[in-house]
Enzyme design. Structure first.
Site, short mmCIF file in Angstrom:
data_model
loop_
_atom_site.label_atom_id
_atom_site.label_comp_id
_atom_site.label_asym_id
_atom_site.label_seq_id
_atom_site.Cartn_x
_atom_site.Cartn_y
_atom_site.Cartn_z
N GLU A 165 0.81 -1.22 0.00
CA GLU A 165 0.00 0.00 0.00
C GLU A 165 0.85 1.28 0.00
O GLU A 165 0.82 2.06 0.96
CB GLU A 165 -0.96 -0.01 1.19
CG GLU A 165 -1.93 -1.17 1.16
CD GLU A 165 -3.01 -1.10 2.24
OE1 GLU A 165 -2.91 -0.24 3.12
OE2 GLU A 165 -3.94 -1.91 2.17
N GLU A 367 -4.97 -8.95 0.71
CA GLU A 367 -5.55 -8.72 2.05
C GLU A 367 -7.05 -8.56 1.89
O GLU A 367 -7.52 -7.92 0.95
CB GLU A 367 -5.04 -7.42 2.70
CG GLU A 367 -3.64 -7.47 3.22
CD GLU A 367 -3.23 -6.18 3.94
OE1 GLU A 367 -4.10 -5.49 4.52
OE2 GLU A 367 -2.03 -5.89 3.91
C1 BGP Z 1 -4.26 -2.53 5.51
C2 BGP Z 1 -2.83 -2.69 5.98
C3 BGP Z 1 -2.65 -3.66 7.10
C4 BGP Z 1 -3.79 -3.75 8.09
C5 BGP Z 1 -5.16 -3.62 7.45
C6 BGP Z 1 -6.29 -3.44 8.43
O1 BGP Z 1 -4.43 -1.27 4.95
O2 BGP Z 1 -2.01 -3.12 4.92
O3 BGP Z 1 -1.42 -3.39 7.69
O4 BGP Z 1 -3.54 -3.00 9.19
O5 BGP Z 1 -5.20 -2.55 6.55
O6 BGP Z 1 -6.36 -2.12 8.92
P1 BGP Z 1 -6.32 -1.76 10.44
O7 BGP Z 1 -5.31 -2.64 11.07
O8 BGP Z 1 -5.93 -0.33 10.51
O9 BGP Z 1 -7.69 -2.00 10.97
#
Ligand code: BGP
Length: 464
Positions: A165, A367
């Site tokens: 990202e 993800e």
């Molecule tokens: C994505 C990231 C992850 C993870 C996920 C969930 O954007 O790559 O690192 O954190 O989001 O988000 P969060 O953990 O802020 O709820």
């Protein structure tokens, strides 16, 4: 829709070094930007849990890899922490390297394909002191780090990724300023975005150099992972709303897609930026660097779509252009804990867009997941978390992925984010994503949630 995993489709777990490893001072690891923020202002973190412990992956990696394997998963992604692998003289720290060698060996022993990412929002702090991503020195340092990683682990890792990202730090740290160092300046955000793009390209060039010189596996692949949130606007959009979509899509998505397929940035976006007084600071020779950014495939992180409309005002408090405002879709189904819309069809729309506009580039869902607060409420009499909401979430997304594949999308796999509960940046352990619980008060012990058995069965029933 029938839920049947195709054969030859990766099913795995996604995680990152800074959110899982912990052991932040072990083995000569340098301070990272998350540690600095935690040290400076721990109350910015949910329940004052800073970056120090992760979910104890550094100690528990063997147990975790075995657990993932026991569910039938075939692959997982994590990231090398720059701050663990390299010292301040930009040489490999042997103690840091040793940890990642052990992770690679363990993955191999358990027949888990390891997807390795080089950067997950985790700049070493001494490089922030030298200007961070606003400085070309950091771009060059990243290329040195990537080169060292390819040479060190080239025979142990097949699937490499330069960045996770790359749009997030320009936004979160520099434009919106919600993350340390809290800069609210679109111009500086654009500079950071551009420098990260150059860093990506230099790393890809290092990858091919390492390949040529025989450091890598013959079938090694290089990729980029981004959250290509598909942009949607109102049902009957005005030309201004459509213009907002063009620029939002241009800066967040096409910027990277054009870079990794054509080795250049989208002209229409650069033109509009220029016309609005935001010149991308290209130097002589940069064009050649950008040409090196083409990758073998993409990771697509998908949590939510982006709903936007024409901005109410044309400029922000610094006089810099604003290209869009959020748009609230009344029918949106929300994950209220995270404030993110749940819209599984977005994954299909992205697949179709790829098929039409970037037909030669395959991708996988790198993800996707659902973070929920206070999951304790959902324990049954045996103490197991009954996370039916997560099962429904994943099922719906998988269904849309399979429909996209049927309709011609080149989607090669799915990695669930946070399969083992992990540290969510400044939300710390507020929202739990895992199909495997981490018991913070019980030595970080791992316990299966209901969804773990569900995914295990989905995998077992896959097409052979
Ligand atoms: C994505 C990231 C992850 C993870 C996920 C969930 O954007 O790559 O690192 O954190 O989001 O988000 P969060 O953990 O802020 O709820």
């Amino acid at each position: 829709m029938e839920l049947r995993l195709p054969a030859n489709f990766f099913m795995g777990a996604a995680m990152s070094g800074p959110q899982t490893e912990g052991a932040y001072k072990t083995g000569g690891r340098l301070e990272s930007i998350w540690d600095t923020w935690s040290d400076q202002s721990i109350s910015d973190f949910y329940n004052k849990v800073g970056s120090y412990v992760g979910n104890c992956f550094y100690e528990k990696y063997e147990e975790d890899i075995k657990l993932l394997k026991s569910l039938g998963l075939d692959s997982f992604r994590t990231s090398i922490q720059w701050s663990r692998l390299m010292d301040k003289n930009q040489k490999v720290n042997p103690q840091g390297a040793d940890f990642y060698h052990r992770v690679c060996a363990c993955a191999k022993e358990h027949h888990m394909e390891l997807f390795m990412n080089l950067y997950h929002f985790d700049l070493p702090s001494y490089l922030l002191d030298r200007g961070g991503w606003e400085s070309r020195e950091v771009v060059e340092a990243y290329a040195v780090y990537a080169r060292a990683a390819f040479r060190e682990f080239g025979k142990e890792i097949r699937y490499w990724f330069t960045f996770n990202e790359p749009i997030v730090e320009p936004d979160q740290r520099y434009r919106v300023g919600y993350w340390y160092p809290f800069i609210k300046n679109a111009r500086r955000g654009l500079l950071v975005q551009y420098h990260i793009s150059l860093a990506h390209c230099l790393a890809v060039a290092e990858f091919y150099k390492a390949k040529e010189e025989g450091y890598l596996l013959e079938d090694a692949k290089i990729g980029l992972i981004n959250c290509f949130a598909p942009p949607y606007t109102k049902e009957n959009p005005s030309p201004e709303d459509l213009e907002a979509v063009r620029m939002e899509d241009g800066i967040n998505n096409r910027w990277w897609l054009d870079l990794v397929t054509e080795g250049r940035l989208p002209e229409d976006v650069l033109d509009t930026l220029r016309a609005r007084g935001m010149e991308v600071p290209m130097r002589p020779g940069d064009e050649e660097v950008l040409k090196m950014g083409k990758v073998d495939w993409l990771g697509f992180n998908y949590y939510h779509p982006s709903r936007i409309q024409a901005p109410a005002r044309g400029t922000d408090e610094n006089g810099d252009p604003v290209f869009s405002d959020p748009y609230v879709w009344k029918e949106a189904k929300m994950n209220v804990y995270r404030g993110w819309e749940i819209y599984p069809k977005g994954i299909y729309d992205f697949g179709m867009k790829m098929k039409e506009q970037y037909p030669n580039l395959s991708f996988f869902i790198s993800e996707n997941g659902m973070g929920v607060e206070h999951e304790d409420r959902f324990r049954d009499e045996n103490g197991q978390i009954q996370d039916d909401y997560r099962i429904e979430f994943v099922k719906e997304h998988l269904e849309w992925i399979f429909k996209a594949i049927q309709d011609g999308a080149q989607c090669k796999g799915y990695h669930y984010w946070g399969l083992i509960d992990n540290w969510s940046w400044n939300n710390a352990f507020k929202n739990r994503y895992g199909m495997i619980e981490v018991d913070l008060s019980g030595g970080y012990e791992r316990k299966l949630k209901k969804s773990a058995a569900w995914i295990q069965k989905v995998i077992a029933d896959r097409e052979k």
